[in-house]
Design a protein around this motif. Structure first.
Motif, PDB file in Angstrom:
ATOM      1  N   ILE A   1      11.747   3.327  29.252  1.00  0.00           N
ATOM      2  CA  ILE A   1      12.553   2.951  30.418  1.00  0.00           C
ATOM      3  C   ILE A   1      12.075   1.606  30.941  1.00  0.00           C
ATOM      4  O   ILE A   1      10.941   1.207  30.712  1.00  0.00           O
ATOM      5  N   SER A   2      12.956   0.926  31.630  1.00  0.00           N
ATOM      6  CA  SER A   2      12.627  -0.401  32.139  1.00  0.00           C
ATOM      7  C   SER A   2      11.636  -0.296  33.295  1.00  0.00           C
ATOM      8  O   SER A   2      11.505   0.753  33.927  1.00  0.00           O
ATOM      9  N   LYS A   3      10.991  -1.419  33.587  1.00  0.00           N
ATOM     10  CA  LYS A   3      10.056  -1.483  34.712  1.00  0.00           C
ATOM     11  C   LYS A   3      10.768  -1.143  36.017  1.00  0.00           C
ATOM     12  O   LYS A   3      10.257  -0.410  36.850  1.00  0.00           O
ATOM     13  N   GLN A   4      11.970  -1.663  36.182  1.00  0.00           N
ATOM     14  CA  GLN A   4      12.752  -1.416  37.402  1.00  0.00           C
ATOM     15  C   GLN A   4      13.102   0.071  37.528  1.00  0.00           C
ATOM     16  O   GLN A   4      12.965   0.654  38.607  1.00  0.00           O
ATOM     17  N   THR A   5      13.532   0.705  36.442  1.00  0.00           N
ATOM     18  CA  THR A   5      13.875   2.130  36.473  1.00  0.00           C
ATOM     19  C   THR A   5      12.636   2.967  36.763  1.00  0.00           C
ATOM     20  O   THR A   5      12.682   3.904  37.564  1.00  0.00           O
ATOM     21  N   ALA A   6      11.518   2.615  36.128  1.00  0.00           N
ATOM     22  CA  ALA A   6      10.271   3.337  36.375  1.00  0.00           C
ATOM     23  C   ALA A   6       9.862   3.205  37.835  1.00  0.00           C
ATOM     24  O   ALA A   6       9.492   4.208  38.476  1.00  0.00           O
ATOM     25  N   ASN A   7       9.932   2.001  38.375  1.00  0.00           N
ATOM     26  CA  ASN A   7       9.543   1.805  39.775  1.00  0.00           C
ATOM     27  C   ASN A   7      10.448   2.568  40.735  1.00  0.00           C
ATOM     28  O   ASN A   7       9.975   3.134  41.722  1.00  0.00           O
ATOM     29  N   SER A   8      11.740   2.635  40.450  1.00  0.00           N
ATOM     30  CA  SER A   8      12.661   3.411  41.292  1.00  0.00           C
ATOM     31  C   SER A   8      12.307   4.896  41.238  1.00  0.00           C
ATOM     32  O   SER A   8      12.273   5.575  42.267  1.00  0.00           O
TER      33      SER A   8
ATOM     34  N   LEU B   1       0.137   3.082  35.113  1.00  0.00           N
ATOM     35  CA  LEU B   1       1.542   2.707  35.261  1.00  0.00           C
ATOM     36  C   LEU B   1       2.026   1.925  34.046  1.00  0.00           C
ATOM     37  O   LEU B   1       3.122   2.166  33.544  1.00  0.00           O
ATOM     38  N   ARG B   2       1.212   1.022  33.542  1.00  0.00           N
ATOM     39  CA  ARG B   2       1.639   0.215  32.389  1.00  0.00           C
ATOM     40  C   ARG B   2       1.913   1.097  31.168  1.00  0.00           C
ATOM     41  O   ARG B   2       2.791   0.798  30.366  1.00  0.00           O
ATOM     42  N   ASP B   3       1.171   2.213  31.017  1.00  0.00           N
ATOM     43  CA  ASP B   3       1.414   3.117  29.892  1.00  0.00           C
ATOM     44  C   ASP B   3       2.752   3.843  30.048  1.00  0.00           C
ATOM     45  O   ASP B   3       3.457   4.081  29.069  1.00  0.00           O
ATOM     46  N   ILE B   4       3.080   4.221  31.282  1.00  0.00           N
ATOM     47  CA  ILE B   4       4.371   4.873  31.515  1.00  0.00           C
ATOM     48  C   ILE B   4       5.496   3.932  31.104  1.00  0.00           C
ATOM     49  O   ILE B   4       6.415   4.323  30.386  1.00  0.00           O
ATOM     50  N   ILE B   5       5.398   2.688  31.511  1.00  0.00           N
ATOM     51  CA  ILE B   5       6.443   1.708  31.195  1.00  0.00           C
ATOM     52  C   ILE B   5       6.453   1.388  29.698  1.00  0.00           C
ATOM     53  O   ILE B   5       7.513   1.377  29.067  1.00  0.00           O
ATOM     54  N   ASN B   6       5.285   1.178  29.113  1.00  0.00           N
ATOM     55  CA  ASN B   6       5.213   0.798  27.695  1.00  0.00           C
ATOM     56  C   ASN B   6       5.601   1.925  26.747  1.00  0.00           C
ATOM     57  O   ASN B   6       6.128   1.667  25.667  1.00  0.00           O
ATOM     58  N   ASN B   7       5.328   3.177  27.120  1.00  0.00           N
ATOM     59  CA  ASN B   7       5.516   4.286  26.189  1.00  0.00           C
ATOM     60  C   ASN B   7       6.757   5.128  26.442  1.00  0.00           C
ATOM     61  O   ASN B   7       7.075   6.000  25.639  1.00  0.00           O
ATOM     62  N   SER B   8       7.445   4.886  27.552  1.00  0.00           N
ATOM     63  CA  SER B   8       8.548   5.776  27.904  1.00  0.00           C
ATOM     64  C   SER B   8       9.917   5.288  27.449  1.00  0.00           C
ATOM     65  O   SER B   8      10.850   6.073  27.365  1.00  0.00           O
TER      66      SER B   8
ATOM     67  N   ILE C   1      11.281  11.581  32.826  1.00  0.00           N
ATOM     68  CA  ILE C   1      10.540  10.739  31.892  1.00  0.00           C
ATOM     69  C   ILE C   1       9.174  10.370  32.465  1.00  0.00           C
ATOM     70  O   ILE C   1       8.158  10.414  31.768  1.00  0.00           O
ATOM     71  N   VAL C   2       9.131  10.029  33.737  1.00  0.00           N
ATOM     72  CA  VAL C   2       7.868   9.667  34.385  1.00  0.00           C
ATOM     73  C   VAL C   2       6.952  10.889  34.461  1.00  0.00           C
ATOM     74  O   VAL C   2       5.765  10.803  34.121  1.00  0.00           O
ATOM     75  N   LEU C   3       7.481  12.035  34.884  1.00  0.00           N
ATOM     76  CA  LEU C   3       6.664  13.253  34.951  1.00  0.00           C
ATOM     77  C   LEU C   3       6.124  13.628  33.573  1.00  0.00           C
ATOM     78  O   LEU C   3       4.969  14.018  33.435  1.00  0.00           O
ATOM     79  N   TYR C   4       6.962  13.521  32.574  1.00  0.00           N
ATOM     80  CA  TYR C   4       6.559  13.821  31.201  1.00  0.00           C
ATOM     81  C   TYR C   4       5.379  12.938  30.795  1.00  0.00           C
ATOM     82  O   TYR C   4       4.376  13.427  30.267  1.00  0.00           O
ATOM     83  N   ALA C   5       5.501  11.640  31.048  1.00  0.00           N
ATOM     84  CA  ALA C   5       4.444  10.697  30.651  1.00  0.00           C
ATOM     85  C   ALA C   5       3.124  11.015  31.350  1.00  0.00           C
ATOM     86  O   ALA C   5       2.065  10.999  30.727  1.00  0.00           O
ATOM     87  N   ILE C   6       3.201  11.319  32.640  1.00  0.00           N
ATOM     88  CA  ILE C   6       1.972  11.628  33.386  1.00  0.00           C
ATOM     89  C   ILE C   6       1.383  12.945  32.893  1.00  0.00           C
ATOM     90  O   ILE C   6       0.197  13.028  32.575  1.00  0.00           O
ATOM     91  N   PHE C   7       2.207  13.988  32.832  1.00  0.00           N
ATOM     92  CA  PHE C   7       1.736  15.320  32.447  1.00  0.00           C
ATOM     93  C   PHE C   7       1.164  15.315  31.035  1.00  0.00           C
ATOM     94  O   PHE C   7       0.148  15.959  30.764  1.00  0.00           O
ATOM     95  N   ASP C   8       1.800  14.578  30.138  1.00  0.00           N
ATOM     96  CA  ASP C   8       1.327  14.505  28.760  1.00  0.00           C
ATOM     97  C   ASP C   8      -0.021  13.805  28.669  1.00  0.00           C
ATOM     98  O   ASP C   8      -0.780  14.008  27.725  1.00  0.00           O
ATOM     99  N   ASN C   9      -0.344  13.004  29.677  1.00  0.00           N
ATOM    100  CA  ASN C   9      -1.616  12.285  29.731  1.00  0.00           C
ATOM    101  C   ASN C   9      -2.675  13.057  30.517  1.00  0.00           C
ATOM    102  O   ASN C   9      -3.831  12.665  30.532  1.00  0.00           O
ATOM    103  N   GLY C  10      -2.293  14.115  31.188  1.00  0.00           N
ATOM    104  CA  GLY C  10      -3.209  14.879  32.047  1.00  0.00           C
ATOM    105  C   GLY C  10      -2.627  14.947  33.444  1.00  0.00           C
ATOM    106  O   GLY C  10      -1.465  15.292  33.617  1.00  0.00           O
ATOM    107  N   ASP C  11      -3.404  14.589  34.439  1.00  0.00           N
ATOM    108  CA  ASP C  11      -2.939  14.578  35.829  1.00  0.00           C
ATOM    109  C   ASP C  11      -2.657  13.174  36.332  1.00  0.00           C
ATOM    110  O   ASP C  11      -2.211  12.990  37.464  1.00  0.00           O
TER     111      ASP C  11
END
Length: 146
Positions: free
Chosen positions: A61-68, A52-59, A38-48
């Protein structure tokens, strides 16, 4: 009170669960935990890189899961974090991370784009419109309940 799911609700829940299972299965087949995918998808879909707030807001997943997931990806040399102000960070792909994201998230994005491209535009618009309506109405009803 005896409340049961309608036939349509059962079908809806089945489809939602099967879609999530399909994403889980592809993440496993590509060798990644769901949260890392999910994190890789969010980054790759945005470019390189991606805030971080966009990954959490748009994915979803919880902040804790994203940070892990971020800590794991960072320890594997897939990403690095850059400061974007006093409280903001940007998540960036390393060279290795770019290649990994292309082989994983990039393949999924291509499949998703191909699917929508194969549907008539009116069907795509109707699907998105109804999905947004369901989500909006569901959130409103939950708000009333709480």
């Amino acid at each position: 009170m005896n409340i049961h799911s309608s036939k349509e609700l059962k079908r809806h829940n089945y489809l939602v669960n099967e879609i999530e299972a399909a994403y889980h299965d592809i993440a496993l087949k590509l060798g990644l935990p769901d949260s890392s995918m999910i994190v890789l998808y969010a980054i790759f879909d945005n470019g390189d890189s991606c805030p971080l707030r966009d990954i959490i807001n748009n994915s979803g997943i919880s902040k804790q899961t994203a940070n892990s997931a971020l800590r794991k990806l960072e320890s594997e040399g897939v990403i690095y974090l850059e400061s974007a102000g006093p409280k903001n960070k940007t998540v960036c792909l390393t060279e290795y991370g770019r290649h990994l994201a292309e082989r994983t998230a990039g393949k999924i994005i291509k499949i998703e784009n191909d699917l929508f491209s194969s549907w008539p535009q009116a069907d795509v618009e109707k699907y998105l419109e109804l999905t947004e309506r369901y989500l909006r109405d569901f959130r409103n009803r939950i708000g009333e309940l709480l």
